[in-house]
Design a protein around this motif. Structure first.
Motif, PDB file in Angstrom:
ATOM      1  N   UNK A   1      -0.443  -0.230   5.750  1.00 41.19           N
ATOM      2  CA  UNK A   1      -0.580  -0.744   4.385  1.00 41.19           C
ATOM      3  C   UNK A   1      -0.053  -2.171   4.300  1.00 41.19           C
ATOM      4  N   UNK A   2       1.100  -2.424   4.958  1.00 38.07           N
ATOM      5  CA  UNK A   2       1.660  -3.774   4.964  1.00 38.07           C
ATOM      6  C   UNK A   2       0.704  -4.763   5.642  1.00 38.07           C
ATOM      7  N   UNK A   3       0.157  -4.362   6.794  1.00 40.35           N
ATOM      8  CA  UNK A   3      -0.791  -5.233   7.493  1.00 40.35           C
ATOM      9  C   UNK A   3      -2.037  -5.480   6.651  1.00 40.35           C
ATOM     10  N   UNK A   4      -2.498  -4.439   5.964  1.00 35.35           N
ATOM     11  CA  UNK A   4      -3.692  -4.585   5.124  1.00 35.35           C
ATOM     12  C   UNK A   4      -3.441  -5.566   3.971  1.00 35.35           C
ATOM     13  N   UNK A   5      -2.263  -5.457   3.342  1.00 38.96           N
ATOM     14  CA  UNK A   5      -1.942  -6.361   2.239  1.00 38.96           C
ATOM     15  C   UNK A   5      -1.859  -7.803   2.727  1.00 38.96           C
ATOM     16  N   UNK A   6      -1.258  -7.995   3.913  1.00 38.40           N
ATOM     17  CA  UNK A   6      -1.182  -9.346   4.460  1.00 38.40           C
ATOM     18  C   UNK A   6      -2.567  -9.895   4.779  1.00 38.40           C
ATOM     19  N   UNK A   7      -3.426  -9.040   5.352  1.00 35.89           N
ATOM     20  CA  UNK A   7      -4.788  -9.479   5.664  1.00 35.89           C
ATOM     21  C   UNK A   7      -5.566  -9.816   4.394  1.00 35.89           C
ATOM     22  N   UNK A   8      -5.360  -9.016   3.358  1.00 36.98           N
ATOM     23  CA  UNK A   8      -6.054  -9.288   2.094  1.00 36.98           C
ATOM     24  C   UNK A   8      -5.590 -10.599   1.480  1.00 36.98           C
TER      25      UNK A   8
END
Length: 365
Positions: free
Chosen positions: A161-168
């Motif tokens: 989830x953290x990686x996804x938020x950073x990618x977004x």
């Protein structure tokens, strides 16, 4: 021989007996609720009760769980959850057996492992049997393993989830930079086109100067008065924007944009359309730029208002009007992201145009 009791009385007696037996085991299941069960469910519940009574009388450790249809959301079961350790539950069962507490006073729910463990310990202590429960230990270790796996999966999920938020967030930043780059490119292209048009006008003006001087010498006042108007009209270029519509190739709807000396924009239009509802009839109309008095702060505002005016003028042709409204929605959906093809003069997404400013169809041609 006819039955002595009506069938309804027999059903009431059966439901009352089932409700009473369940109450002895700490299950609050009223007679009315028993009566709402299907005949097959009542028979299954009665069989389960009979087996439980026999198991209690013989102090049998094994006692099946409740039938599947009697789930917890259908019952108001009174009891405690088996939150303690295995040793604590076994100790409680031994104490209950020593105090000659009834086996039906098991404090745990029927559908928990605590119920079975308490009952096994109670019955084995009563019969003087061993209190080793290897299966419970295995189950306990399995539960611990499952908890560890769930914890690991939870941590992995948090990381994803953290990686996804950073990618977004990075994607949003890239989109913003792309939009700014497109706007800068569009501005630079417009400035270049304006400069080239001005150079062209200046060159043309220089060529026609001798002719104008000759007219001045002749003393013609009318010709002298036309000189400023001609040069003024040629100072600012006119942008032609073609609105795509279906039908014959002769169908044409165009919007004309021109920037004034004050920096505002004015718009005109021309259309020639063969109506789909009236085959063979061609309707035409136009609005000349030199007769337009209304100005707009930006070219986009001028284009949108002129397109809206065209949709009203062509409302008799529903198909053409619908296509104009679709084009209007396109302008509002992609503000600052559309650019003109240098060949067909139709709007396209800037990223679809090649380096020469041509759209894919024109590039293919």
């Amino acid at each position: 021989m006819e039955s002595q009791f009506p069938e309804t009385d027999i059903n009431e007696i059966t439901c009352r007996m089932i409700s009473g037996q369940l109450a002895e085991w700490g299950i609050d299941f009223s007679q009315a609720r028993v009566g709402q069960l299907a005949p097959g469910q009542i028979e299954q519940l009665q069989t389960w009760i009979n087996a439980g009574v026999e198991a209690d009388e013989a102090f049998q450790a094994e006692f099946a769980s409740l039938p599947e249809f009697m789930e917890s959301e259908l019952l108001d079961i009174k009891g405690d959850l088996a939150t303690g350790s295995q040793e604590e539950i076994i100790e409680q069962a031994i104490n209950a057996c020593e105090a000659e507490v009834l086996i039906t006073d098991n404090p745990y729910l029927f559908d928990t492992t605590g119920w079975h463990l308490w009952r096994k310990a109670f019955c084995r202590w009563y019969h003087g049997e061993s209190l080793d429960f290897p299966e419970e230990e295995i189950s306990k270790e399995t539960c611990r393993g499952n908890e560890s796996a769930e914890l690991k999966m939870t941590q992995q999920l948090k990381t994803l989830i953290t990686d996804f938020n950073q990618a977004e967030a990075s994607l949003k930043q890239l989109r913003l930079e792309l939009k700014q780059t497109r706007q800068l490119r569009n501005t630079s292209r417009k400035q270049l086109i304006r400069f080239l048009n001005q150079q062209y006008v200046s060159t043309e003006k220089t060529i026609i100067t001798p002719k104008l001087e000759k007219q001045t010498i002749s003393g013609s006042k009318s010709e002298q008065g036309e000189q400023p108007n001609t040069s003024t009209e040629l100072i600012e270029p006119v942008s032609i924007i073609r609105i795509p519509v279906t039908g014959p190739e002769t169908n044409r709807i165009e919007v004309y944009l021109q920037q004034t000396s004050e920096g505002t924009w004015r718009a005109g239009h021309f259309w020639s359309v063969e109506s789909s509802s009236q085959a063979g009839q061609i309707t035409r109309g136009s609005s000349q730029l030199e007769r337009v008095l209304t100005t707009y702060p930006t070219d986009t505002a001028a284009l949108i208002n002129e397109t809206l005016l065209l949709s009203r003028k062509l409302r008799n042709d529903l198909e053409i009007q619908s296509q104009i409204i679709d084009y209007l929605n396109l302008l509002e959906e992609f503000p600052g992201q559309l650019d003109l093809c240098s060949d067909c003069h139709q709007h396209w997404l800037s990223e679809d145009l090649d380096l020469s400013g041509c759209c894919p169809p024109c590039s293919a041609d």
